[in-house]
Each structure stands twice: as structure tokens, then as C-alpha cells.
Design a protein around this motif. Structure first.
Motif, PDB file in Angstrom:
ATOM      1  N   LYS A 131      40.740   1.375  35.568  1.00 35.80           N
ATOM      2  CA  LYS A 131      40.584   0.715  36.871  1.00 35.80           C
ATOM      3  C   LYS A 131      39.443   1.330  37.689  1.00 35.80           C
ATOM      4  N   PHE A 132      38.907   2.469  37.220  1.00 41.44           N
ATOM      5  CA  PHE A 132      37.771   3.099  37.906  1.00 41.44           C
ATOM      6  C   PHE A 132      36.478   2.976  37.103  1.00 41.44           C
ATOM      7  N   ASP A 133      36.429   2.033  36.149  1.00 44.29           N
ATOM      8  CA  ASP A 133      35.241   1.870  35.314  1.00 44.29           C
ATOM      9  C   ASP A 133      34.003   1.498  36.122  1.00 44.29           C
ATOM     10  N   ASP A 134      34.191   0.953  37.317  1.00 42.92           N
ATOM     11  CA  ASP A 134      33.047   0.577  38.141  1.00 42.92           C
ATOM     12  C   ASP A 134      32.587   1.712  39.055  1.00 42.92           C
ATOM     13  N   GLN A 135      33.218   2.888  38.945  1.00 42.73           N
ATOM     14  CA  GLN A 135      32.852   4.051  39.758  1.00 42.73           C
ATOM     15  C   GLN A 135      32.420   5.197  38.849  1.00 42.73           C
ATOM     16  N   ASP A 136      31.487   6.001  39.339  1.00 40.37           N
ATOM     17  CA  ASP A 136      31.089   7.180  38.582  1.00 40.37           C
ATOM     18  C   ASP A 136      32.252   8.151  38.508  1.00 40.37           C
ATOM     19  N   GLY A 137      32.358   8.834  37.389  1.00 36.27           N
ATOM     20  CA  GLY A 137      33.338   9.906  37.237  1.00 36.27           C
ATOM     21  C   GLY A 137      32.644  11.240  37.442  1.00 36.27           C
ATOM     22  N   GLN A 138      33.417  12.287  37.502  1.00 42.43           N
ATOM     23  CA  GLN A 138      32.830  13.615  37.623  1.00 42.43           C
ATOM     24  C   GLN A 138      33.799  14.651  37.089  1.00 42.43           C
ATOM     25  N   TYR A 139      33.255  15.754  36.659  1.00 45.54           N
ATOM     26  CA  TYR A 139      34.091  16.902  36.362  1.00 45.54           C
ATOM     27  C   TYR A 139      33.325  18.155  36.745  1.00 45.54           C
ATOM     28  N   TRP A 140      34.066  19.200  36.940  1.00 42.02           N
ATOM     29  CA  TRP A 140      33.514  20.458  37.423  1.00 42.02           C
ATOM     30  C   TRP A 140      33.542  21.496  36.318  1.00 42.02           C
ATOM     31  N   VAL A 141      32.507  22.287  36.264  1.00 45.27           N
ATOM     32  CA  VAL A 141      32.432  23.412  35.331  1.00 45.27           C
ATOM     33  C   VAL A 141      32.360  24.671  36.178  1.00 45.27           C
ATOM     34  N   ILE A 142      33.201  25.627  35.850  1.00 49.00           N
ATOM     35  CA  ILE A 142      33.197  26.889  36.591  1.00 49.00           C
ATOM     36  C   ILE A 142      33.095  28.033  35.593  1.00 49.00           C
ATOM     37  N   TYR A 143      32.205  28.948  35.876  1.00 45.33           N
ATOM     38  CA  TYR A 143      32.009  30.125  35.041  1.00 45.33           C
ATOM     39  C   TYR A 143      32.748  31.274  35.711  1.00 45.33           C
ATOM     40  N   VAL A 144      33.948  31.545  35.249  1.00 45.79           N
ATOM     41  CA  VAL A 144      34.829  32.510  35.902  1.00 45.79           C
ATOM     42  C   VAL A 144      34.525  33.923  35.419  1.00 45.79           C
ATOM     43  N   PRO A 145      34.215  34.824  36.339  1.00 48.26           N
ATOM     44  CA  PRO A 145      34.018  36.230  35.937  1.00 48.26           C
ATOM     45  C   PRO A 145      35.308  36.789  35.332  1.00 48.26           C
ATOM     46  N   GLN A 146      35.181  37.586  34.294  1.00 45.56           N
ATOM     47  CA  GLN A 146      36.332  38.123  33.577  1.00 45.56           C
ATOM     48  C   GLN A 146      37.312  38.833  34.501  1.00 45.56           C
ATOM     49  N   GLU A 147      36.818  39.536  35.492  1.00 37.60           N
ATOM     50  CA  GLU A 147      37.720  40.286  36.390  1.00 37.60           C
ATOM     51  C   GLU A 147      38.571  39.385  37.277  1.00 37.60           C
ATOM     52  N   LYS A 148      38.233  38.105  37.345  1.00 38.13           N
ATOM     53  CA  LYS A 148      39.017  37.149  38.135  1.00 38.13           C
ATOM     54  C   LYS A 148      40.138  36.490  37.337  1.00 38.13           C
ATOM     55  N   ILE A 149      40.196  36.762  36.027  1.00 45.30           N
ATOM     56  CA  ILE A 149      41.184  36.109  35.167  1.00 45.30           C
ATOM     57  C   ILE A 149      42.406  36.990  35.018  1.00 45.30           C
ATOM     58  N   LEU A 150      43.543  36.436  35.361  1.00 42.58           N
ATOM     59  CA  LEU A 150      44.813  37.126  35.193  1.00 42.58           C
ATOM     60  C   LEU A 150      45.430  36.659  33.883  1.00 42.58           C
ATOM     61  N   ILE A 151      45.608  37.572  32.983  1.00 42.65           N
ATOM     62  CA  ILE A 151      46.230  37.256  31.699  1.00 42.65           C
ATOM     63  C   ILE A 151      47.649  37.795  31.755  1.00 42.65           C
ATOM     64  N   ASP A 152      48.615  37.066  31.220  1.00 40.68           N
ATOM     65  CA  ASP A 152      50.003  37.520  31.236  1.00 40.68           C
ATOM     66  C   ASP A 152      50.074  38.977  30.793  1.00 40.68           C
ATOM     67  N   GLY A 153      50.794  39.760  31.555  1.00 31.79           N
ATOM     68  CA  GLY A 153      50.971  41.164  31.230  1.00 31.79           C
ATOM     69  C   GLY A 153      49.938  42.073  31.870  1.00 31.79           C
ATOM     70  N   LYS A 154      48.845  41.508  32.363  1.00 29.83           N
ATOM     71  CA  LYS A 154      47.817  42.319  33.027  1.00 29.83           C
ATOM     72  C   LYS A 154      48.207  42.452  34.496  1.00 29.83           C
ATOM     73  N   PRO A 155      48.223  43.649  35.034  1.00 29.94           N
ATOM     74  CA  PRO A 155      48.663  43.801  36.426  1.00 29.94           C
ATOM     75  C   PRO A 155      47.700  43.158  37.424  1.00 29.94           C
ATOM     76  N   TYR A 156      48.287  42.582  38.450  1.00 28.23           N
ATOM     77  CA  TYR A 156      47.524  42.045  39.571  1.00 28.23           C
ATOM     78  C   TYR A 156      48.361  42.264  40.810  1.00 28.23           C
ATOM     79  N   LYS A 157      47.802  42.883  41.823  1.00 30.16           N
ATOM     80  CA  LYS A 157      48.603  43.315  42.964  1.00 30.16           C
ATOM     81  C   LYS A 157      49.286  42.186  43.725  1.00 30.16           C
ATOM     82  N   GLY A 158      48.760  40.965  43.714  1.00 29.77           N
ATOM     83  CA  GLY A 158      49.371  39.877  44.468  1.00 29.77           C
ATOM     84  C   GLY A 158      50.194  38.916  43.640  1.00 29.77           C
ATOM     85  N   TYR A 159      50.195  39.070  42.339  1.00 31.08           N
ATOM     86  CA  TYR A 159      50.805  38.073  41.466  1.00 31.08           C
ATOM     87  C   TYR A 159      52.306  37.940  41.643  1.00 31.08           C
TER      88      TYR A 159
END
Length: 120
Positions: free
Chosen positions: A19-47
Motif C-alpha cells: 500500500k506504500f508502493d507509491d512512496q519512497d521507502g527508507q532504512y537507517w544504517v548505524i555503525y555502533v562503536p563496540q563499547e556501546k554494545i551490551l552483550i548478555d553477561g557483560k556488566p553495564y551499570k544501568g542495565y
């Protein structure tokens, strides 16, 4: 917000709904710095804090995938695994502002436009 590591999955969601074929689509690409990634088991003070207000800046979560006996739960995990699902969390003040307008993302986020079928 949910994210994917797969460009194909991002593109699919950008152009999926006919139903949106008549509109442009978009997607975002983000290059996340490794220190911003919380992996299960890795401590993070606010998690482990329950209040959203405890989140400082933006965190990206790379959750583990779990296989349980419940078929409905398993289906959700399979879908998330296929979509390479990841998540981000921000404070309330930041989450109401577009990421492209936030200073911390100016150098690490890009928008890709997908032309509509009618504009080709």
C-alpha cells in the motif's frame, strides 16, 4: 527500538507493504562503536535498573537467543534469530528525538532512500 545486522532484512521492512508502493521507502544504517554494545553477561551499570530514567546515553543490546519448550516462544526466537534482531534503549529525553538529530549519532548514522515503484 529494534535493529537488524542484515541489510536484506532492513531493505525488506523498508519496502514490504504494497500500500506504500507509491512512496519512497527508507532504512537507517548505524555503525555502533563496540563499547556501546551490551552483550548478555557483560556488566553495564544501568542495565539492571528498572527505571528508564536510569539509562544514560544510548545502549545497544545484543541479546542471546533461547530455545524453550513453548512453541509460541520458540517461533518468536526463530524469527528474531532470522532477522538478526538487536535492540537499542535510550532515556526518555533522547527517545523522543530522532537519532539523526542527536549529537552522539551525527558521525555514525546514515539514511538510505529506496525509490518508490512509481518514481522509476
Amino acid at each position: 527500538m529494534d535493529w537488524t545486522l542484515s541489510a536484506e532484512v532492513g531493505l525488506y521492512f523498508a519496502v514490504d507493504d504494497p500500500k506504500f508502493d507509491d512512496q519512497d521507502g527508507q532504512y537507517w544504517v548505524i555503525y555502533v562503536p563496540q563499547e556501546k554494545i551490551l552483550i548478555d553477561g557483560k556488566p553495564y551499570k544501568g542495565y539492571n535498573k528498572s527505571a528508564v530514567e536510569a539509562i544514560e546515553g544510548t545502549i545497544f543490546i545484543n541479546p542471546s537467543f533461547y530455545q524453550m519448550g513453548d512453541d509460541k516462544q520458540a517461533l518468536g526466537e526463530v524469527r528474531r534469530a532470522r532477522q538478526h534482531g538487536k535492540f537499542s534503549m535510550q532515556s526518555y529525553e533522547n527517545c523522543i528525538v530522532g537519532m539523526d538529530q542527536q549529537e552522539e549519532f551525527h558521525r555514525i548514522i546514515s539514511n538510505i532512500r529506496v525509490s518508490s515503484l512509481k518514481s522509476t
